[in-house]
Write an enzyme that holds these catalytic residues in place. Structure first.
Site, PDB file in Angstrom:
ATOM      1  N   GLU A   1       0.830  -1.217   0.000  1.00  0.00           N
ATOM      2  CA  GLU A   1       0.000   0.000   0.000  1.00  0.00           C
ATOM      3  C   GLU A   1       0.858   1.258   0.000  1.00  0.00           C
ATOM      4  O   GLU A   1       0.430   2.295  -0.496  1.00  0.00           O
ATOM      5  CB  GLU A   1      -0.912   0.022   1.235  1.00  0.00           C
ATOM      6  CG  GLU A   1      -2.126  -0.870   1.091  1.00  0.00           C
ATOM      7  CD  GLU A   1      -3.215  -0.558   2.125  1.00  0.00           C
ATOM      8  OE1 GLU A   1      -2.910   0.034   3.174  1.00  0.00           O
ATOM      9  OE2 GLU A   1      -4.369  -0.928   1.874  1.00  0.00           O
TER      10      GLU A   1
ATOM     11  N   HIS B   1       9.776 -26.475  -0.089  1.00  0.00           N
ATOM     12  CA  HIS B   1       9.139 -27.620  -0.731  1.00  0.00           C
ATOM     13  C   HIS B   1       7.965 -27.180  -1.590  1.00  0.00           C
ATOM     14  O   HIS B   1       7.086 -27.982  -1.916  1.00  0.00           O
ATOM     15  CB  HIS B   1       8.701 -28.617   0.344  1.00  0.00           C
ATOM     16  CG  HIS B   1       9.852 -28.997   1.228  1.00  0.00           C
ATOM     17  ND1 HIS B   1      10.747 -30.001   0.909  1.00  0.00           N
ATOM     18  CD2 HIS B   1      10.307 -28.455   2.385  1.00  0.00           C
ATOM     19  CE1 HIS B   1      11.668 -30.075   1.852  1.00  0.00           C
ATOM     20  NE2 HIS B   1      11.433 -29.136   2.755  1.00  0.00           N
TER      21      HIS B   1
ATOM     22  N   LYS C   1     -14.098   0.155  -2.957  1.00  0.00           N
ATOM     23  CA  LYS C   1     -14.929   0.389  -1.763  1.00  0.00           C
ATOM     24  C   LYS C   1     -16.162   1.193  -2.156  1.00  0.00           C
ATOM     25  O   LYS C   1     -17.265   0.907  -1.687  1.00  0.00           O
ATOM     26  CB  LYS C   1     -14.156   1.240  -0.745  1.00  0.00           C
ATOM     27  CG  LYS C   1     -13.159   0.512   0.093  1.00  0.00           C
ATOM     28  CD  LYS C   1     -12.676   1.489   1.171  1.00  0.00           C
ATOM     29  CE  LYS C   1     -11.447   1.001   1.866  1.00  0.00           C
ATOM     30  NZ  LYS C   1     -10.887   1.972   2.794  1.00  0.00           N
TER      31      LYS C   1
HETATM   32  O1  LIG Z   1      -8.531   1.255  10.390  1.00  0.00           O
HETATM   33  P1  LIG Z   1      -9.416   1.464   9.233  1.00  0.00           P
HETATM   34  O2  LIG Z   1      -9.654   2.911   8.971  1.00  0.00           O
HETATM   35  O3  LIG Z   1     -10.707   0.711   9.398  1.00  0.00           O
HETATM   36  O4  LIG Z   1      -8.712   0.926   7.958  1.00  0.00           O
HETATM   37  C1  LIG Z   1      -8.426  -0.416   7.726  1.00  0.00           C
HETATM   38  C2  LIG Z   1      -7.723  -0.595   6.408  1.00  0.00           C
HETATM   39  O5  LIG Z   1      -8.627  -0.190   5.414  1.00  0.00           O
HETATM   40  C3  LIG Z   1      -8.209   0.228   4.185  1.00  0.00           C
HETATM   41  O6  LIG Z   1      -8.884  -0.187   3.107  1.00  0.00           O
HETATM   42  C4  LIG Z   1      -6.846   0.704   3.928  1.00  0.00           C
HETATM   43  O7  LIG Z   1      -6.435   0.412   2.624  1.00  0.00           O
HETATM   44  C5  LIG Z   1      -5.879   0.146   4.916  1.00  0.00           C
HETATM   45  O8  LIG Z   1      -4.694   0.901   4.836  1.00  0.00           O
HETATM   46  C6  LIG Z   1      -6.425   0.184   6.322  1.00  0.00           C
HETATM   47  O9  LIG Z   1      -5.476  -0.335   7.192  1.00  0.00           O
END
Ligand SMILES: O=P(O)(O)OC[C@H]1O[C@H](O)[C@H](O)[C@@H](O)[C@@H]1O
Length: 479
Positions: A305, A334, A448
């Site tokens: 990331e 292996h 997302k």
């Molecule tokens: O801690 P949060 O805000 O829930 O994020 C949780 C995760 O979600 C994301 O999609 C990011 O790409 C990550 O970098 C992050 O660690």
């Protein structure tokens, strides 16, 4: 009482070291290896990058660099909270994903007994730890069905306070707790970790009266294991979180120089960068210690990331980023070693080696008359796994394959803290070398947003529209 990490001699004996011999031409041959001049040629870039990082740190933009200092007191507070409350619970469940789960898993599996959840003695009064991480219904349902809620505490972690996975897990766990134990019990069965000023988790925690710890704003998820994100669960399972921070602080001091020949984070950053520029973008982390397997998983997120980016700092399209790969010695000898030995020259292997294992075991003795078996007798398992590591290292080197080794004198909270800081800093310097922002992750948003649209989140109707009008799939290509 003095702590062992306050003793200079002990600290030096526990120093995690980086061995980059096999990245150089005299060891792996001129075609693939580097010279000291190749490395020196990047010193100016490193010096400029070091300056940028320090300025950003001073400006409060990189608070993960300060955690070993700023979180000493918070760690003490968390430790006390865990000690006072631990015996109320048999189960501690982390509800988080990505940077809010991978570090928690890595610290637990590295430092506690491999069968911690099964062994009461190993737990020594601490609760079992579960990190479902994913939202796979089969896995989550199975866990929730197993837990005695009366004796369970859920640690919901989301820096942004909006991530679908932990928030959906939280909603479900909260509903179960409220139904079974009464809505008044919610605050006794949850502890939250989130950002003070963003997202909705903070609002929920306040409304429910849930004990909350905070993630500083400029500590990104993948750099947050040394913040309450990783510290709360670690304290509950009996890990010495103060020692973990002390280890990180020790490495921060060791790396407090822009001279890349003295700074392991910067030297490794430069060598990995040279390799990537040279057509070797596959970065394989291969611990020869099963307890470090999840540390390699943590590294995958950190590296992927942080460095996989479309634009450089000036906004030019660059599409850079090495690909981190997790392997495990001796298991993957292996499975993967054939590819690493004879496949394309596109990889660097970062071995993790342990000098002293916790608990050792002699190999059984029998069949002294049978050749091909009897050579094992009289040796121990630490000898076996370490010899296999050294043998694989030599084999790769002989085959002109770039590799380096990070050596742990032993795996403990102090050495793990060092390792975490070493790789975080290495990642930050790599961002400078690639001239990209290593601290954002814009690429994960689109997927997302489509999911939000489909699930009906306010403000994402256009994403649903786009999703619904996606190109039809050709039936004949589904067979
Ligand atoms: O801690 P949060 O805000 O829930 O994020 C949780 C995760 O979600 C994301 O999609 C990011 O790409 C990550 O970098 C992050 O660690």
């Amino acid at each position: 009482m003095t702590k062992r990490y306050e003793d200079a001699e002990w600290k030096e004996s526990m120093r995690v070291k980086l061995d980059v011999n096999n990245m150089f031409a005299d060891k792996v041959g001129e075609e693939h290896g580097y010279t000291r001049e190749d490395v020196d040629a990047l010193q100016d870039k490193v010096t400029a990058g070091h300056k940028n990082l320090l300025e950003a740190k001073e400006a409060g933009e990189l608070d993960w660099m300060k955690l070993p200092e700023t979180h000493k007191e918070i760690a003490q507070e968390i430790k006390e909270f865990a000690e006072e409350n631990r015996d109320k619970y048999d189960n501690f469940v982390v509800l988080g994903i990505g940077g809010s789960a991978l570090g928690n898993i890595a610290v637990q599996t590295a430092l506690n007994d491999p069968y911690y959840n099964l062994k009461e003695e190993a737990r020594d009064g601490c609760p079992r730890l579960f990190v479902p991480d994913n939202v796979d219904p089969t896995r989550l349902k199975s866990l929730l069905d197993e837990l005695d809620l009366e004796r369970t505490i859920f640690n919901v972690i989301s820096k942004s306070g909006t991530t679908a996975e932990p928030m959906s897990q939280f909603l479900t766990a909260r509903e179960k707790v409220a139904e079974e134990l009464g809505a008044d019990s919610v605050s006794d069965h949850f502890v939250a970790v989130t950002s003070k000023d963003s997202g909705k988790l903070i609002e929920i925690a306040e409304r429910e009266g849930i004990k909350t710890y905070y993630v500083p704003d400029t500590v990104g998820g993948r750099f947050s294991v040394l913040s309450p994100v990783g510290l709360v669960s670690s304290a509950f399972v009996g890990i010495d979180i103060e020692e973990l921070l002390a280890g990180a602080g020790y490495m921060a001091d060791l790396c407090d120089t822009d001279d890349l020949w003295s700074n392991p984070a910067y030297l490794n950053s430069v060598l990995q960068y040279l390799a990537d520029q040279d057509g070797k973008p596959m970065s394989v982390m291969m611990p020869y210690a099963h307890v470090l397997k999840d540390v390699a998983d943590w590294y995958r997120q950190l590296w992927a990331e942080s460095l996989g980016k479309e634009f450089d700092k000036e906004g030019n399209v660059v599409n850079v980023g090495p690909t981190p790969i997790k392997a495990l010695g001796a298991t993957d000898q292996h499975s993967q070693a054939q590819l690493y030995m004879e496949g394309p020259y596109d990889k660097v292997v970062i071995f993790l080696e342990v000098e002293n294992f916790r608990g050792n075991l002699e190999i059984g003795t029998a069949y002294e008359d049978i050749d091909g078996i009897s050579y094992l007798c009289g040796h121990s398992f630490d000898e076996l796994i370490t010899t296999e590591k050294k043998a694989t290292e030599l084999a790769l080197t002989k085959n002109n394959r770039l590799n380096c080794t990070v050596k742990f004198p032993e795996v403990n909270a102090f050495t793990l803290g060092q390792f975490i800081f070493l790789f975080e800093l290495q990642t930050a310097m790599s961002g400078e070398l690639y001239n990209i922002n290593a601290f954002n992750q814009p690429g994960v948003e689109l997927g997302k947003n489509y999911a939000y649209g489909v699930l009906g989140r306010d403000g994402y109707a256009d994403m649903k529209e786009e999703f619904d009008s996606r190109p039809e799939k050709d039936e004949d290509l589904i067979l």
